[in-house]
Design a protein around this motif. Structure first.
Motif, mmCIF file in Angstrom:
data_model
loop_
_atom_site.group_PDB
_atom_site.id
_atom_site.type_symbol
_atom_site.label_atom_id
_atom_site.label_comp_id
_atom_site.label_asym_id
_atom_site.label_seq_id
_atom_site.Cartn_x
_atom_site.Cartn_y
_atom_site.Cartn_z
ATOM 1 N N PRO A 359 0.841 -1.211 0.000
ATOM 2 C CA PRO A 359 0.000 0.000 0.000
ATOM 3 C C PRO A 359 0.868 1.250 0.000
ATOM 4 O O PRO A 359 1.904 1.282 0.661
ATOM 5 N N GLU A 361 1.463 4.722 1.373
ATOM 6 C CA GLU A 361 1.022 5.508 2.524
ATOM 7 C C GLU A 361 1.607 6.911 2.377
ATOM 8 O O GLU A 361 2.472 7.135 1.532
ATOM 9 N N TRP A 362 1.134 7.835 3.171
ATOM 10 C CA TRP A 362 1.576 9.227 3.005
ATOM 11 C C TRP A 362 2.282 9.712 4.255
ATOM 12 O O TRP A 362 1.859 9.420 5.376
ATOM 13 N N GLU A 363 3.353 10.438 4.035
ATOM 14 C CA GLU A 363 4.129 10.994 5.154
ATOM 15 C C GLU A 363 4.510 12.416 4.756
ATOM 16 O O GLU A 363 5.246 12.596 3.774
ATOM 17 N N LYS A 379 -6.692 -1.631 4.432
ATOM 18 C CA LYS A 379 -5.505 -1.109 5.141
ATOM 19 C C LYS A 379 -5.253 0.337 4.701
ATOM 20 O O LYS A 379 -4.738 1.144 5.467
ATOM 21 N N ILE A 380 -5.558 0.654 3.415
ATOM 22 C CA ILE A 380 -5.285 2.007 2.938
ATOM 23 C C ILE A 380 -6.584 2.794 2.908
ATOM 24 O O ILE A 380 -7.553 2.398 2.272
#
Ligand code: GAL
Length: 381
Positions: A359, A361-363, A379-380
């Protein structure tokens, strides 16, 4: 009476058993690195691939790899699988097959890599491009091939293979670099001087007449419908973003050099939150290396490298969890939800290479990937 009851119970038991057996066969989650069975129970043979969504269905195109010692190379080509849920895939057979005619460049024994398909709204046709190497020539030819079909699953008709942008200079290429006489023959490959000469267009000039090299590739359709063929060029030292014609079947001759001299391959692009993002790898052949993330406000750049998008242990980050990018897939119907698709190549048995899907993901506004041995779409978020 007893007899009828017995028959009904047996039929019921049989039905329940077969439902259980079938549901056991279904894939319920993504398990990166494991064998991924298709509807016939065989590992999905679609490598370096890409997926497009059409009519409520995902279509996955990829390299159909033959066993290493397979003598009969006529079954080789681009495979296609379809799925409604991204987990369970139906084998749709070969969408593009090699042509058993020694006069064709696409003859058995040639190499087809990283095929991608896009839909052209104007012509109503599906267009496939792929990295194409010629029989018995290793990776020397550095061509890109194009094929077209009216049906998404094919068969695709092969049109031709070419080196893009013959006789055209890249956009923003300085006049003095066009005129330079340097051929770099005296420079040592890998030296600082050689790299500087590459950045200044050493190979662009060399390949100006015959067309620019095209190895690892992807396709990207921009928000305005313009499509780009993105390929590792200049001896894999620089990416070229080459604009395709309106029917997506040819190059317009307009192209941009991206990250010159930085040796990127395996490009995988997506647009999200007003920005263009690109995952790439370094150039270590089948062996995985550290992924690189770049970002731009416009497709034409300027592209800026922003580091390694992997968030694992140091050892995992160095090899992108044992994978090399092939596509960043938008999940249909979900905003800003993407899946990282990569290949874990098994060099001596490429057909068995594993799919590493994770997936995105964002940071702090940037996409990152983490390792999950077993995960599902919820999950996302
Ligand atoms: C990789 C590339 C693959 C394949 C391989 C051959 O770097 O990404 O698609 O070309 O090299 O060694």
């Amino acid at each position: 009476m007893n007899n009828i009851f017995c028959k009904i119970s047996l039929t019921l038991a049989f039905a329940i058993l077969s439902i259980c057996a079938r549901s056991q066969d279904l894939n319920h989650s993504f398990r990166p690195g494991q064998v991924w069975p298709d509807n016939t129970g065989r590992h999905i043979n679609a490598h370096g691939g890409g997926i497009i969504y059409y009519n409520d269905t995902y279509y996955w195109f990829g390299e159909f790899r033959l066993p290493r010692y397979e003598k009969d190379k006529t079954r080789y080509g681009v495979s296609c699988y379809s799925s409604k849920d991204l987990l369970n895939w139906k084998n749709e057979g070969l969408a593009l097959k090699v042509i058993t005619d020694s006069a064709s460049l696409l003859n058995p024994g040639c190499v087809i890599e990283r095929p991608k398909v896009i839909f052209n709204k104007k012509t109503g046709k599906y267009v496939m491009w792929f990295h194409h190497e010629l029989k018995g020539q290793g990776y020397k030819a550095a061509l890109t091939g194009v094929a077209v079909s009216e049906n998404i699953t094919g068969p695709y008709s092969y049109i031709r293979s070419i080196r893009p942008n013959a006789g055209a200079w890249p956009q923003d290429f300085p006049e003095e670099n066009k005129k330079s006489m340097a051929d770099g023959k005296e420079l040592k490959n890998g030296s600082v001087e050689w790299k500087q000469a590459v950045v200044e267009g050493l190979y662009v000039r060399r390949d100006f007449d015959g067309g620019q090299m095209a190895r690892d590739m992807t396709l990207f359709v921009d928000n305005d419908g313009k499509a780009y063929h993105i390929h590792a060029s200049e001896e894999n030292m620089t990416l070229h973003f080459s604009e395709l014609t309106d029917d997506y079947l040819d190059f317009t001759g307009k192209y941009y050099r991206v990250l010159p001299g930085e040796s990127n391959e395996a490009p995988a692009l997506f647009f999200s939150k007003g920005k263009y993002f690109m995952f790439t790898s370094g150039t270590t052949g089948w062996k995985p290396n550290a992924a690189r993330l770049s970002v731009a406000k416009k497709i034409s750049g300027e592209w800026k490298s922003v580091g390694n998008p992997c968030r694992g242990t140091d050892d995992e980050n160095k090899i992108t969890f044992g994978s090399q990018s092939t596509q960043i897939l938008p999940v249909e119907g979900k905003k800003n939800v993407f899946i990282y698709m990569g290949d874990r190549w098994i060099e001596d048995n490429l057909a068995d290479s594993r799919h590493i899907w994770l997936p995105v993901e964002w940071e702090k506004g940037f996409p990152v990937i983490k390792w999950y041995p077993n995960w599902s779409l919820n999950k996302i978020k």
